[in-house]
Design a protein around this motif. Structure first.
Motif, PDB file in Angstrom:
ATOM      1  N   GLU A   9       9.339 -15.022 -34.036  1.00 40.02           N
ATOM      2  CA  GLU A   9      10.338 -15.520 -34.975  1.00 40.02           C
ATOM      3  C   GLU A   9      10.096 -15.010 -36.390  1.00 40.02           C
ATOM      4  OE1 GLU A   9      12.198 -19.765 -36.594  1.00 40.02           O
ATOM      5  OE2 GLU A   9      10.914 -19.721 -34.815  1.00 40.02           O
ATOM      6  N   GLY A  10       8.842 -15.023 -36.826  1.00 37.48           N
ATOM      7  CA  GLY A  10       8.550 -14.690 -38.207  1.00 37.48           C
ATOM      8  C   GLY A  10       7.737 -13.430 -38.409  1.00 37.48           C
ATOM      9  N   ILE A  11       7.421 -12.723 -37.320  1.00 33.91           N
ATOM     10  CA  ILE A  11       6.714 -11.442 -37.411  1.00 33.91           C
ATOM     11  C   ILE A  11       7.621 -10.376 -36.816  1.00 33.91           C
ATOM     12  CG2 ILE A  11       4.622 -10.151 -36.870  1.00 33.91           C
ATOM     13  CD1 ILE A  11       3.268 -12.807 -36.199  1.00 33.91           C
ATOM     14  N   HIS A  12       7.926  -9.367 -37.577  1.00 29.90           N
ATOM     15  CA  HIS A  12       8.869  -8.350 -37.129  1.00 29.90           C
ATOM     16  C   HIS A  12       8.148  -7.086 -36.671  1.00 29.90           C
ATOM     17  CE1 HIS A  12      12.144 -10.812 -38.505  1.00 29.90           C
ATOM     18  NE2 HIS A  12      11.634 -10.862 -39.726  1.00 29.90           N
ATOM     19  N   ASN A  13       8.818  -6.364 -35.772  1.00 26.27           N
ATOM     20  CA  ASN A  13       8.366  -5.022 -35.368  1.00 26.27           C
ATOM     21  C   ASN A  13       6.978  -5.064 -34.716  1.00 26.27           C
ATOM     22  OD1 ASN A  13       8.761  -2.276 -35.080  1.00 26.27           O
ATOM     23  ND2 ASN A  13       8.423  -1.770 -37.228  1.00 26.27           N
ATOM     24  N   PHE A  14       6.729  -6.089 -33.907  1.00 25.83           N
ATOM     25  CA  PHE A  14       5.428  -6.262 -33.259  1.00 25.83           C
ATOM     26  C   PHE A  14       5.470  -5.578 -31.895  1.00 25.83           C
ATOM     27  CE2 PHE A  14       1.564  -8.922 -33.669  1.00 25.83           C
ATOM     28  CZ  PHE A  14       0.945  -8.534 -32.487  1.00 25.83           C
ATOM     29  N   ARG A  15       4.564  -4.600 -31.696  1.00 20.06           N
ATOM     30  CA  ARG A  15       4.621  -3.844 -30.449  1.00 20.06           C
ATOM     31  C   ARG A  15       3.316  -3.131 -30.124  1.00 20.06           C
ATOM     32  NH1 ARG A  15       6.997   1.360 -32.410  1.00 20.06           N
ATOM     33  NH2 ARG A  15       7.817   1.018 -34.502  1.00 20.06           N
ATOM     34  N   ASP A  16       3.207  -2.778 -28.861  1.00 17.57           N
ATOM     35  CA  ASP A  16       2.068  -2.029 -28.335  1.00 17.57           C
ATOM     36  C   ASP A  16       2.376  -0.541 -28.491  1.00 17.57           C
ATOM     37  OD1 ASP A  16       0.111  -0.813 -26.755  1.00 17.57           O
ATOM     38  OD2 ASP A  16       0.266  -2.275 -25.148  1.00 17.57           O
ATOM     39  N   TYR A  17       1.509   0.187 -29.214  1.00 18.85           N
ATOM     40  CA  TYR A  17       1.724   1.631 -29.327  1.00 18.85           C
ATOM     41  C   TYR A  17       0.727   2.423 -28.496  1.00 18.85           C
ATOM     42  CZ  TYR A  17      -1.789   1.666 -33.206  1.00 18.85           C
ATOM     43  OH  TYR A  17      -2.916   1.545 -33.998  1.00 18.85           O
ATOM     44  N   GLY A  18       0.140   1.780 -27.505  1.00 17.27           N
ATOM     45  CA  GLY A  18      -0.652   2.468 -26.500  1.00 17.27           C
ATOM     46  C   GLY A  18       0.207   2.807 -25.289  1.00 17.27           C
ATOM     47  N   GLY A  19      -0.455   3.246 -24.210  1.00 17.02           N
ATOM     48  CA  GLY A  19       0.245   3.506 -22.962  1.00 17.02           C
ATOM     49  C   GLY A  19       0.845   4.886 -22.802  1.00 17.02           C
ATOM     50  N   TYR A  20       0.855   5.706 -23.838  1.00 15.05           N
ATOM     51  CA  TYR A  20       1.451   7.037 -23.735  1.00 15.05           C
ATOM     52  C   TYR A  20       0.482   8.024 -23.087  1.00 15.05           C
ATOM     53  CZ  TYR A  20       4.865   5.273 -27.100  1.00 15.05           C
ATOM     54  OH  TYR A  20       5.845   4.544 -27.728  1.00 15.05           O
ATOM     55  N   ALA A  21       1.027   9.000 -22.383  1.00 12.38           N
ATOM     56  CA  ALA A  21       0.205  10.078 -21.850  1.00 12.38           C
ATOM     57  C   ALA A  21      -0.429  10.838 -23.006  1.00 12.38           C
ATOM     58  CB  ALA A  21       1.051  11.028 -21.003  1.00 12.38           C
ATOM     59  N   ALA A  22      -1.723  11.138 -22.843  1.00  8.71           N
ATOM     60  CA  ALA A  22      -2.478  11.848 -23.882  1.00  8.71           C
ATOM     61  C   ALA A  22      -3.092  13.099 -23.279  1.00  8.71           C
ATOM     62  CB  ALA A  22      -3.558  10.944 -24.469  1.00  8.71           C
ATOM     63  N   ALA A  23      -3.882  13.822 -24.079  1.00  8.46           N
ATOM     64  CA  ALA A  23      -4.438  15.097 -23.619  1.00  8.46           C
ATOM     65  C   ALA A  23      -5.382  14.918 -22.430  1.00  8.46           C
ATOM     66  CB  ALA A  23      -5.165  15.781 -24.773  1.00  8.46           C
ATOM     67  N   ASP A  24      -6.139  13.830 -22.411  1.00  8.57           N
ATOM     68  CA  ASP A  24      -7.156  13.646 -21.372  1.00  8.57           C
ATOM     69  C   ASP A  24      -6.913  12.422 -20.512  1.00  8.57           C
ATOM     70  OD1 ASP A  24      -8.693  15.875 -22.376  1.00  8.57           O
ATOM     71  OD2 ASP A  24      -9.239  14.575 -24.050  1.00  8.57           O
ATOM     72  N   GLY A  25      -5.676  11.957 -20.443  1.00  9.45           N
ATOM     73  CA  GLY A  25      -5.386  10.767 -19.654  1.00  9.45           C
ATOM     74  C   GLY A  25      -4.211  10.017 -20.237  1.00  9.45           C
ATOM     75  N   ARG A  26      -4.383   8.731 -20.437  1.00 11.77           N
ATOM     76  CA  ARG A  26      -3.312   7.893 -20.969  1.00 11.77           C
ATOM     77  C   ARG A  26      -3.917   6.846 -21.900  1.00 11.77           C
ATOM     78  NH1 ARG A  26       1.975   7.072 -19.734  1.00 11.77           N
ATOM     79  NH2 ARG A  26       1.789   8.596 -18.051  1.00 11.77           N
ATOM     80  N   LEU A  27      -3.262   6.620 -23.034  1.00 14.14           N
ATOM     81  CA  LEU A  27      -3.722   5.575 -23.939  1.00 14.14           C
ATOM     82  C   LEU A  27      -3.678   4.218 -23.243  1.00 14.14           C
ATOM     83  CD1 LEU A  27      -2.040   6.435 -27.366  1.00 14.14           C
ATOM     84  CD2 LEU A  27      -4.179   7.278 -26.413  1.00 14.14           C
ATOM     85  N   THR A  42       5.319 -18.255 -37.590  1.00 12.14           N
ATOM     86  CA  THR A  42       5.344 -19.662 -37.200  1.00 12.14           C
ATOM     87  C   THR A  42       4.081 -19.993 -36.413  1.00 12.14           C
ATOM     88  OG1 THR A  42       6.398 -19.252 -35.056  1.00 12.14           O
ATOM     89  CG2 THR A  42       7.857 -19.474 -36.987  1.00 12.14           C
ATOM     90  N   PRO A  43       3.780 -21.281 -36.208  1.00  9.76           N
ATOM     91  CA  PRO A  43       2.635 -21.633 -35.363  1.00  9.76           C
ATOM     92  C   PRO A  43       2.721 -21.017 -33.970  1.00  9.76           C
ATOM     93  CG  PRO A  43       3.313 -23.534 -36.637  1.00  9.76           C
ATOM     94  CD  PRO A  43       4.347 -22.471 -36.880  1.00  9.76           C
ATOM     95  N   ASP A  44       3.922 -20.962 -33.398  1.00  6.22           N
ATOM     96  CA  ASP A  44       4.068 -20.338 -32.075  1.00  6.22           C
ATOM     97  C   ASP A  44       3.795 -18.841 -32.145  1.00  6.22           C
ATOM     98  OD1 ASP A  44       4.665 -22.719 -30.843  1.00  6.22           O
ATOM     99  OD2 ASP A  44       6.844 -22.393 -30.835  1.00  6.22           O
ATOM    100  N   ASP A  45       4.239 -18.207 -33.232  1.00  7.81           N
ATOM    101  CA  ASP A  45       3.937 -16.785 -33.416  1.00  7.81           C
ATOM    102  C   ASP A  45       2.429 -16.562 -33.442  1.00  7.81           C
ATOM    103  OD1 ASP A  45       6.658 -16.278 -33.695  1.00  7.81           O
ATOM    104  OD2 ASP A  45       6.576 -16.177 -35.891  1.00  7.81           O
ATOM    105  N   ASN A 181      13.721   1.056 -35.154  1.00  3.80           N
ATOM    106  CA  ASN A 181      15.156   0.851 -35.367  1.00  3.80           C
ATOM    107  C   ASN A 181      15.799  -0.087 -34.359  1.00  3.80           C
ATOM    108  OD1 ASN A 181      15.210   2.546 -37.610  1.00  3.80           O
ATOM    109  ND2 ASN A 181      15.605   4.370 -36.382  1.00  3.80           N
ATOM    110  N   VAL A 182      15.094  -0.409 -33.267  1.00  3.02           N
ATOM    111  CA  VAL A 182      15.673  -1.299 -32.258  1.00  3.02           C
ATOM    112  C   VAL A 182      14.724  -2.422 -31.858  1.00  3.02           C
ATOM    113  CG1 VAL A 182      17.226   0.442 -31.308  1.00  3.02           C
ATOM    114  CG2 VAL A 182      14.919   0.236 -30.376  1.00  3.02           C
ATOM    115  N   ALA A 183      13.540  -2.482 -32.456  1.00  4.65           N
ATOM    116  CA  ALA A 183      12.533  -3.463 -32.039  1.00  4.65           C
ATOM    117  C   ALA A 183      12.811  -4.834 -32.656  1.00  4.65           C
ATOM    118  CB  ALA A 183      11.135  -2.995 -32.445  1.00  4.65           C
ATOM    119  N   GLY A 184      12.927  -5.836 -31.821  1.00  6.28           N
ATOM    120  CA  GLY A 184      13.021  -7.205 -32.297  1.00  6.28           C
ATOM    121  C   GLY A 184      14.363  -7.540 -32.918  1.00  6.28           C
TER     122      GLY A 184
END
Length: 259
Positions: A9-27, A42-45, A181-184
């Motif tokens: 609710e009160g924190i914007h643009n929160f996301r995981d930027y791992g998981g992408y294929a990398a040179a030696d495997g995957r993040l 918020t407390p729930d956040d 541009n589309v997160a949250g």
């Protein structure tokens, strides 16, 4: 891509930027988080963030931003918060706020943001902050959170640098950057920033200009990349000579973050 996004609710643009294929495997998933500021959480956040087990927070904001909008933490948080003293954006303002000075239209906003990105990789306090960021990722255990005010410009540059140093494909580097541009809840995020920008600079700034200031564009990151290559020839050389990320540190990053 939106599967990466955690909606709070009160924190914007929160996301995981791992998981992408990398040179030696995957993040790895669940180790690399990015967001905007947590002043309005918020407390729930805060409980949701606490569930992620974050042990290191890298705050790319400047002193003025931290003083005006101190981030809230869950009562159980016992991790390390890292930042470099001083103003990382070259003034007391975040880049999107700084770019709002003297503009009215979306085209003017886009040009101002592009100019800011051209110099962003060389702002000395931000350089010190990025140095702390890469040191923490290479040496500390557990998940980390990278954030600035809006979680899109300074944070976007830092995430892109890490992705490139680990061999993430350029298409994924840009896709992660543009996910802002589309997160949250975009309407809430843009409306809150728009009120602040107009209060500072006046009501003549159009809605389209506000949306441009609060979004990201491939030309912004391209401008930063071009400046880096013009001065240093490559991201790797810039990282080594400016941020202290040499071959040994890159290997440590791979060992921590890639499987």
């Amino acid at each position: 891509m939106n599967d990466r996004v955690l909606v709070f609710e009160g924190i914007h643009n929160f996301r995981d930027y791992g998981g992408y294929a990398a040179a030696d495997g995957r993040l790895r998933h669940g180790l690399l988080w990015r967001s905007g500021q947590h002043c309005d959480a918020t407390p729930d956040d805060l409980a949701g963030v606490a569930d992620l087990g974050i042990s290191t927070v890298i705050d790319l904001r400047g002193d003025s931003e931290r003083q005006l909008m101190p981030c809230l933490r869950h009562e159980s948080f016992d991790g390390l918060v890292l930042f470099a003293p001083g103003e990382t954006a070259g003034s007391e303002l975040a880049p999107h706020e700084e770019a709002g000075r003297g503009i009215t239209t979306a085209d003017e906003a886009r040009a101002a943001m592009t100019r800011l990105y051209e110099n962003m990789p060389f702002r000395m306090v931000l350089v010190r902050s990025l140095t702390l960021y890469f040191e923490a990722l290479a040496t500390r255990e557990g998940a980390s959170l990278l954030h600035c005010l809006a979680g899109k410009d300074r944070t976007g540059l830092a995430a892109a640098l890490l992705h490139r140093l680990l061999g993430v494909h350029e298409d994924d580097v840009m896709a992660d950057y543009l996910l802002t541009n589309v997160a949250g809840n975009q309407k809430r995020r843009i409306a809150a920033a728009g009120a602040s920008i107009r209060q500072r600079y006046g009501s003549q700034i159009t809605d389209e200009a506000i949306e441009t200031l609060m979004g990201v564009d491939a030309m912004y990151l391209d401008a930063a990349t071009r400046s880096i290559h013009e001065r240093y020839g490559s991201t790797e050389r810039y990282a080594e000579e400016v941020l202290g990320v040499d071959a040994t540190r890159r290997q440590a990053l791979r060992q921590k973050l890639v499987n």
